[in-house]
Write an enzyme that holds these catalytic residues in place. Structure first.
Site, PDB file in Angstrom:
ATOM      1  N   LYS A 112      85.670 -57.290  10.760  1.00 43.23           N
ATOM      2  CA  LYS A 112      86.692 -58.598  11.044  1.00 43.23           C
ATOM      3  C   LYS A 112      85.952 -59.761  10.039  1.00 43.23           C
ATOM      4  O   LYS A 112      85.139 -60.267  10.994  1.00 43.23           O
ATOM      5  CB  LYS A 112      87.145 -58.875  12.265  1.00 43.23           C
ATOM      6  CG  LYS A 112      88.648 -59.543  12.356  1.00 43.23           C
ATOM      7  CD  LYS A 112      88.734 -61.007  11.829  1.00 43.23           C
ATOM      8  CE  LYS A 112      88.232 -62.019  12.558  1.00 43.23           C
ATOM      9  NZ  LYS A 112      88.364 -63.460  12.006  1.00 43.23           N
ATOM     10  N   TRP A 146      81.643 -66.800   7.434  1.00 45.50           N
ATOM     11  CA  TRP A 146      82.062 -66.991   6.016  1.00 45.50           C
ATOM     12  C   TRP A 146      81.051 -67.481   5.210  1.00 45.50           C
ATOM     13  O   TRP A 146      80.966 -67.511   3.803  1.00 45.50           O
ATOM     14  CB  TRP A 146      83.097 -68.316   5.948  1.00 45.50           C
ATOM     15  CG  TRP A 146      83.005 -69.316   6.947  1.00 45.50           C
ATOM     16  CD1 TRP A 146      83.528 -69.509   8.207  1.00 45.50           C
ATOM     17  CD2 TRP A 146      81.772 -70.414   6.772  1.00 45.50           C
ATOM     18  NE1 TRP A 146      82.956 -70.814   8.719  1.00 45.50           N
ATOM     19  CE2 TRP A 146      82.160 -71.208   7.783  1.00 45.50           C
ATOM     20  CE3 TRP A 146      80.982 -70.727   5.730  1.00 45.50           C
ATOM     21  CZ2 TRP A 146      81.258 -72.608   8.114  1.00 45.50           C
ATOM     22  CZ3 TRP A 146      80.146 -71.912   5.925  1.00 45.50           C
ATOM     23  CH2 TRP A 146      80.481 -72.708   7.011  1.00 45.50           C
ATOM     24  N   ASN A 147      79.774 -67.752   5.612  1.00 42.91           N
ATOM     25  CA  ASN A 147      78.709 -68.162   4.896  1.00 42.91           C
ATOM     26  C   ASN A 147      78.125 -67.139   3.849  1.00 42.91           C
ATOM     27  O   ASN A 147      77.922 -67.307   2.648  1.00 42.91           O
ATOM     28  CB  ASN A 147      77.589 -68.800   5.641  1.00 42.91           C
ATOM     29  CG  ASN A 147      77.086 -67.969   6.661  1.00 42.91           C
ATOM     30  OD1 ASN A 147      77.640 -67.342   7.301  1.00 42.91           O
ATOM     31  ND2 ASN A 147      75.763 -68.100   6.834  1.00 42.91           N
ATOM     32  N   GLU A 202      72.619 -78.033  15.617  1.00 43.24           N
ATOM     33  CA  GLU A 202      72.907 -77.461  14.300  1.00 43.24           C
ATOM     34  C   GLU A 202      74.046 -77.985  13.631  1.00 43.24           C
ATOM     35  O   GLU A 202      75.122 -78.352  14.079  1.00 43.24           O
ATOM     36  CB  GLU A 202      73.083 -75.979  14.492  1.00 43.24           C
ATOM     37  CG  GLU A 202      73.309 -75.192  13.170  1.00 43.24           C
ATOM     38  CD  GLU A 202      73.916 -73.770  13.311  1.00 43.24           C
ATOM     39  OE1 GLU A 202      73.095 -72.916  12.706  1.00 43.24           O
ATOM     40  OE2 GLU A 202      74.569 -73.363  14.019  1.00 43.24           O
ATOM     41  N   GLU A 228      73.884 -62.659  16.515  1.00 45.05           N
ATOM     42  CA  GLU A 228      73.198 -63.271  15.691  1.00 45.05           C
ATOM     43  C   GLU A 228      73.720 -64.921  15.371  1.00 45.05           C
ATOM     44  O   GLU A 228      74.756 -64.776  14.800  1.00 45.05           O
ATOM     45  CB  GLU A 228      72.833 -62.850  14.199  1.00 45.05           C
ATOM     46  CG  GLU A 228      71.638 -63.184  13.490  1.00 45.05           C
ATOM     47  CD  GLU A 228      71.870 -64.301  12.492  1.00 45.05           C
ATOM     48  OE1 GLU A 228      71.733 -65.481  12.909  1.00 45.05           O
ATOM     49  OE2 GLU A 228      72.406 -63.999  11.388  1.00 45.05           O
ATOM     50  N   LEU A 229      73.343 -65.788  16.216  1.00 50.14           N
ATOM     51  CA  LEU A 229      73.801 -66.853  16.240  1.00 50.14           C
ATOM     52  C   LEU A 229      73.159 -68.175  15.422  1.00 50.14           C
ATOM     53  O   LEU A 229      72.551 -67.888  14.454  1.00 50.14           O
ATOM     54  CB  LEU A 229      73.944 -67.602  17.695  1.00 50.14           C
ATOM     55  CG  LEU A 229      74.583 -66.375  18.494  1.00 50.14           C
ATOM     56  CD1 LEU A 229      74.412 -66.944  20.185  1.00 50.14           C
ATOM     57  CD2 LEU A 229      75.815 -65.784  18.195  1.00 50.14           C
ATOM     58  N   GLY A 271      77.605 -65.631  14.130  1.00 50.67           N
ATOM     59  CA  GLY A 271      78.691 -66.813  14.078  1.00 50.67           C
ATOM     60  C   GLY A 271      77.797 -67.863  15.074  1.00 50.67           C
ATOM     61  O   GLY A 271      76.883 -67.919  15.532  1.00 50.67           O
ATOM     62  N   GLY A 272      78.825 -68.903  15.644  1.00 53.86           N
ATOM     63  CA  GLY A 272      78.455 -69.818  16.421  1.00 53.86           C
ATOM     64  C   GLY A 272      78.170 -69.502  17.903  1.00 53.86           C
ATOM     65  O   GLY A 272      78.944 -68.398  18.412  1.00 53.86           O
ATOM     66  N   CYS A 284      72.023 -69.715   8.765  1.00 59.22           N
ATOM     67  CA  CYS A 284      71.652 -69.809  10.062  1.00 59.22           C
ATOM     68  C   CYS A 284      70.042 -70.016  10.318  1.00 59.22           C
ATOM     69  O   CYS A 284      69.913 -70.665  11.218  1.00 59.22           O
ATOM     70  CB  CYS A 284      72.004 -68.303  10.814  1.00 59.22           C
ATOM     71  SG  CYS A 284      73.605 -67.781  10.736  1.00 59.22           S
TER      72      CYS A 284
END
Length: 492
Positions: free
Chosen positions: A177, A153-154, A384, A252-253, A230-231, A286
């Site tokens: 998605k 969402w960022n 984080e 990409e976390l 995401g996470g 991130c």
């Protein structure tokens, strides 16, 4: 309250979820619902993936030349440029990011499509100098098939573009998605895809929750590549799901990125870089530079100046031009930031500025926050936050700074502030991060790879590598001899 109704985009049509169920999206600046979206399930994910697969093998897409694909991507880039104000407003409304920043992102976003459009017909194989005189061998790069792009969402459209543009340039099809917290701008992208002339089914967009719609995508047997941002906790589920379909992965976390400030740094620039690195976008990035490693000789000055600048940050409506920091995107993220600050204090960190929620129109706001720690083991130095919270620690030598920088399981980004060019190169090589910024921070380009080490994931987005990562490499052998094949029971 009248909510704006959005639909999913599957096989070139806007549609509802098969169940008919919908969910509301809240705007973080007021915590009030503003839009509703279809609540997709595994059934909808299957329909979207099937449409993408059929498009992948259809002559309308598979029969296009690479140059023709590139032209479609360029047209899409032009349309995004034409609609950048609408897209920026949608993102600011749904995730609370400053309109100043979303405008900037939308203004640059077309460059990703232009760059990948130019690469589409430059994906080349090689002729191999094989050690067999009667044989010729060469390689081809071919598209994989259906790509599932799962986006947080960022920065929804930016994080979609760096997946979508190279995947399409390589000839794949997609199912996107978005996060249930920020779907509107990506759904709006569907109209532009259609206007650009992409065949039906090449790009599909489903909305819903991770455990239902997202999980179904990652394990679908027709999905050949999962591009996830995401996470780490969710990424582990993605990795386990990929065992079902052997899909390729790019992850990409998160990060716990250090900003290292040496005595010879331009202090004005470093302070601005620190503020940009962790307070811009309310720290919901991130690559947030959330660990400040400051040389002892300038430590007090830098901390004082960061706190002073934090005290002047204008917090408020993200759609207002004067606002410098908007809300957290979700109430859950606000709670995490609050709880992590309190936890760090209980472990011995000292609060220098902020640390409180902010009352503003009922929204989810948190102060820009700086704490001091005398230990790299403090939870705020290791975990984080994904919020406007940073922890500062002193160092005395370059070796100590390097050890502190690498004392993390993450490795996404790092900032190095020094005028010593030799030191800058030494540390750029030695710090374990996928992105190093020297005397700057939070700079991106369509030409530059993005990705991390360790718990920050693997794979790269952006640059030439990104296009190749969405291809399968094939080796072709051609027998040049007119003689019959020799002994069939002996491998050549």
């Amino acid at each position: 309250m009248n909510l704006t109704p959005y639909q999913m985009y599957i096989n070139g049509r806007y549609c509802e979820a098969q169940s008919g169920n919908r969910f509301d999206s809240l705007t973080p600046s007021t915590a009030q619902p503003w839009a509703s979206f279809p609540d997709a399930t595994e059934v909808d994910a299957d329909i979207a993936v099937t449409a993408a697969h059929q498009a992948f093998v259809s002559p309308a897409w598979a029969g296009l030349t690479a140059t023709a694909r590139g032209k479609l991507l360029r047209t899409l880039g032009d349309l995004i440029a034409d609609h950048r104000e609408l897209l920026a407003e949608l993102e600011s409304r749904e995730n609370g990011k400053l309109i100043r920043e979303t405008r900037g992102q939308m203004g640059y976003l077309p460059e990703f499509f232009y760059y990948m459009a130019g690469l589409a017909d430059k994906i080349e194989g090689q002729t191999l100098p094989v050690d067999k005189s009667d044989m010729m061998a060469y390689t081809l790069h071919e598209p994989m098939g259906v790509v599932a792009a799962i986006v947080p969402w960022n920065s929804p459209l930016y994080l979609t573009a760096i997946k979508m543009a190279p995947a399409l340039a390589a000839g794949n099809t997609l199912v996107i998605k978005p996060s249930e917290h920020a779907s509107a701008s990506i759904v709006a992208l569907g109209k532009l895809v259609e206007q650009a002339g992409f065949p039906a089914g090449v790009v599909n967009i489903i909305t819903g929750y991770g455990p239902s719609a997202g999980a179904a995508l990652t394990r679908h047997p027709l999905v050949r590549h999962v591009a996830f941002t995401g996470g780490a906790a969710t990424a582990r589920h993605v990795v386990r799901s990929s065992a079902e379909n052997f899909a390729h992965l790019s992850l990409e976390l998160g990060g716990k990125s250090p900003q290292i400030v040496f005595p010879d740094a331009d202090i004005d620039s470093a302070v601005n870089g620190i503020v940009a690195g962790v307070f811009a976008a309310s720290g919901q990035s991130c690559v947030a530079g959330s660990r400040l490693l400051i040389h002892d000789s300038i430590y007090d000055e830098v901390v004082a100046r960061v706190c002073e600048r934090a005290s002047r940050i204008c917090i408020g409506d993200p759609l207002a031009e004067e606002t410098e920091m908007g809300p957290m995107t979700t109430l859950a993220q606000l709670d995490i930031a609050d709880n992590m600050v309190q936890q760090a204090i209980s472990e011995g960190a000292v609060l220098r500025y902020g640390g409180q929620r902010v009352e503003c129109n009922g929204g989810w706001y948190f102060q820009p926050t700086l704490l001091e720690s005398d230990s790299s083991s403090n939870s705020l130095m290791q975990e984080e936050v994904f919020g406007p919270v940073t922890a500062a620690i002193r160092f005395h030598t370059e070796a100590e700074a390097l050890a502190l920088a690498n004392d993390t399981r993450y490795g996404l980004a790092a900032g190095i502030w020094t005028r010593d060019i030799a030191r800058a190169h030494r540390l750029s090589k030695a710090v374990r991060s996928g992105i190093i910024w020297v005397n700057t921070y939070r700079v991106v380009s369509a030409m530059a790879p993005i990705g991390g080490f360790g718990d920050s994931g693997y794979g790269r987005e952006g640059g030439i590598e990104a296009v190749l990562s969405y291809t399968e490499k094939k080796t072709v052998w051609v027998n040049l001899s007119s003689e019959p094949m020799s002994d069939p029971f002996v491998m050549r």
